[in-house]
Every structure is written in C-alpha cells, then in structure tokens.
Design a protein around this motif. Structure first.
Motif, PDB file in Angstrom:
ATOM      1  N   MET A   1      -5.870  -0.956   0.174  1.00 24.87           N
ATOM      2  CA  MET A   1      -5.287  -2.166  -0.407  1.00 24.87           C
ATOM      3  C   MET A   1      -6.242  -3.345  -0.217  1.00 24.87           C
ATOM      4  O   MET A   1      -6.426  -4.172  -1.116  1.00 24.87           O
ATOM      5  CB  MET A   1      -3.932  -2.461   0.234  1.00 24.87           C
TER       6      MET A   1
ATOM      7  N   ALA B   1       0.832  -1.197   0.000  1.00 29.65           N
ATOM      8  CA  ALA B   1       0.000   0.000   0.000  1.00 29.65           C
ATOM      9  C   ALA B   1       0.872   1.254   0.000  1.00 29.65           C
ATOM     10  O   ALA B   1       0.594   2.216  -0.725  1.00 29.65           O
ATOM     11  CB  ALA B   1      -0.915  -0.002   1.219  1.00 29.65           C
TER      12      ALA B   1
ATOM     13  N   SER C   1      -0.916   4.465  -1.075  1.00 29.84           N
ATOM     14  CA  SER C   1      -2.264   4.242  -0.591  1.00 29.84           C
ATOM     15  C   SER C   1      -2.225   3.789   0.867  1.00 29.84           C
ATOM     16  O   SER C   1      -1.188   3.848   1.519  1.00 29.84           O
ATOM     17  CB  SER C   1      -2.951   3.182  -1.468  1.00 29.84           C
TER      18      SER C   1
END
Length: 283
Positions: free
Chosen positions: A43, A33, A38
């Motif tokens: 994820m 991630a 992110s």
C-alpha cells in the motif's frame, strides 16, 4: 506487480491522490491494504507511485473511502490505466527525468498559465534562443547533451501548435523580451515567433513593462496546469533542488492568487502585442 525504480511525476501524483482519499476517510493503510488483498508495505508503494494499481482495486478503494466524486475517480482511473508511451519517452536515459515529467504534464494539461521574468517561456522559444540558454549552463554542456535538450524543448511546443492546441496564457516581463541571450538576429527571430503565435489565436501573451507600477514579483516565475478535474491541477516552480511539482490545494491556491496579482500588473493582450511590435522595431 513490478516495482518502479523511478516513478514519473504523474505516477507519484496518482499515489498521492489515493493517499489523500484514504486519509480524508480516516482509514489506516493496513485496513485499506487488507481490503485490496495486499500488504501495508505494498500500500505504501502504491501511494508513493512505486507500484501500479488496477482499475478494479482503485474503484474498490474509492468506494471504501466513501468517495462519491465520480469525475475525480474516473480521472484517477484514467491515470492508473494509461499505458501509452509519449514522445518524451524517447529521451529516457538521455535527459533528466524532470524534463520528461514536465513534457508529460503539459501533454495532459487542460490549460496552461505561466509567468516568466528573466527568459522567454520555453514553449515559445526558438531553437537558437533555447540553444543559447542551455549553452550558458555551467559546467558547459557538450553537444551530445546540448542538442537533445534543444530538440526536446522544441517538441514540447506540440501542445500549443497541434490540431487541438491547449489554451496557453503567459505573462512575460519586458526584461525577458529585451535581454539578448545571443545576438540581435536571435532576439528578432524570437520576438517574431511570439507575435506569430499570438496571431494564430491559440496563445495569449501579456507583458509587464519595466515602468509598470504595482509589480514587486521578481520571483513570481511559475507554471499552472489545469487537470481533468480541478483537484488534479498541478503547479510548477523552480526550487534550489530543481523544478518542484505542486499538488497541495493550499499551495495551488497561492499560485492562482499569484497569477492574478501578476496579471493585474500586466498590459492587456492587445496592448502587449503592440508593445512587442515596438520592441522589434527598436532592434
């Protein structure tokens, strides 16, 4: 990106394959991630099929997980970037999601193999046969629900009747060919349609006679769909909760083995065609 409230089976499969890549490389979700800029929660959403992933992020993930199978990566990218709407989307909100998922999976399959014991395969059914089968559901369906189910089933035949038909091989038990789901005329028309599909050369039908030795697979009904690469093959089986999509390699291997075992108990295509001809004469 916008969360999907009800991801399709194909979207779920993409997420599952990305999770397999990550786990095979021994990479924790938090690490991947961070690489993608992110969060771990996002994820998880990607791997559940609830959130999309861009081509750039997907290729970066594959490289980080040391995946060198370019054909697999390209196939995953094709799924991730596919924005086309198939004909089955017209039935969203009209039919259960699984009906749409099956049609989409058939559309993208490179080959189809099926084993049926109690009914003629859906891809080979006539409208009257399909209507009789759906009409037997309990509780009984009103016409407003029955008609779209029949129509949807007929439209699914496009995969074996189009300009570039998908190779389709089915093994059918004699019981399915003889049982009258409606009346004599419906059964006769159904058998003639199967023979017509065989004569066109794009469908292979094998029959298991009731007196055939070596067949103990009364629960062998299944569908096996070839993917763009072998890793993306898909299996379908009926389960207590409905149709179950199968993507684990161990389970897919069992389905391939099951198909070969059932195939050994069936007649060859020519003998099967002649067998169906005899049944039509007996009607």
């Amino acid at each position: 990106m916008t969360m999907r409230s009800q991801p399709t089976a194909r979207q779920v499969r993409l997420g599952s394959e990305l999770r397999k890549l990550r786990e095979a490389a021994g990479k924790p979700a938090k690490e991947v991630a961070a690489l993608l800029g992110s969060s771990s929660a996002h994820m998880s959403q990607i791997e559940a099929g609830s959130s999309a992933i861009s081509e750039e992020r997907l290729r970066r993930l594959a490289a980080h997980c040391a995946c060198t199978d370019q054909e697999l990566i390209d196939a995953l990218v094709a799924i991730a970037t596919d924005r086309t709407r198939g004909w089955w989307d017209e039935y969203r909100g009209v039919l259960p999601q699984v009906n749409l998922d099956v049609a989409e999976a058939e559309h993208h399959a490179t080959f189809l193999q099926e084993v049926v014991i109690t009914h003629v395969p859906g891809l080979l059914q006539t409208p009257d046969y399909a209507r009789a089968v759906f009409g037997y559901m309990r509780p009984e369906l009103p016409e407003s629900e029955l008609a779209p189910r029949v129509e949807h089933r007929m439209r699914r035949r496009a995969v074996i009747e189009g300009d570039s038909p998908t190779p389709y091989e089915t093994i059918v038990h004699e019981f399915a060919l003889r049982i009258r789901v409606a009346d004599r005329q419906t059964s006769l028309a159904q058998l003639r349609l199967i023979l017509d599909q065989i004569e066109r050369g794009h469908v292979t039908v094998r029959v298991i006679p009731t007196d055939q030795d070596g067949f103990a697979g009364a629960d062998a009904s299944m569908v096996y769909m070839g993917g763009p690469v072998p890793q993306l093959d898909t299996g379908l089986r009926d389960a207590p909760i409905g149709i179950m999509f199968i993507d684990a390699e161990a389970q897919l291997k069992r389905l391939r083995t099951l198909f070969r075992k059932v195939e050994k108990a069936s007649l060859d295509p020519t003998a099967s065609r002649d067998f169906i001809h005899r049944i039509t004469k007996e009607l």
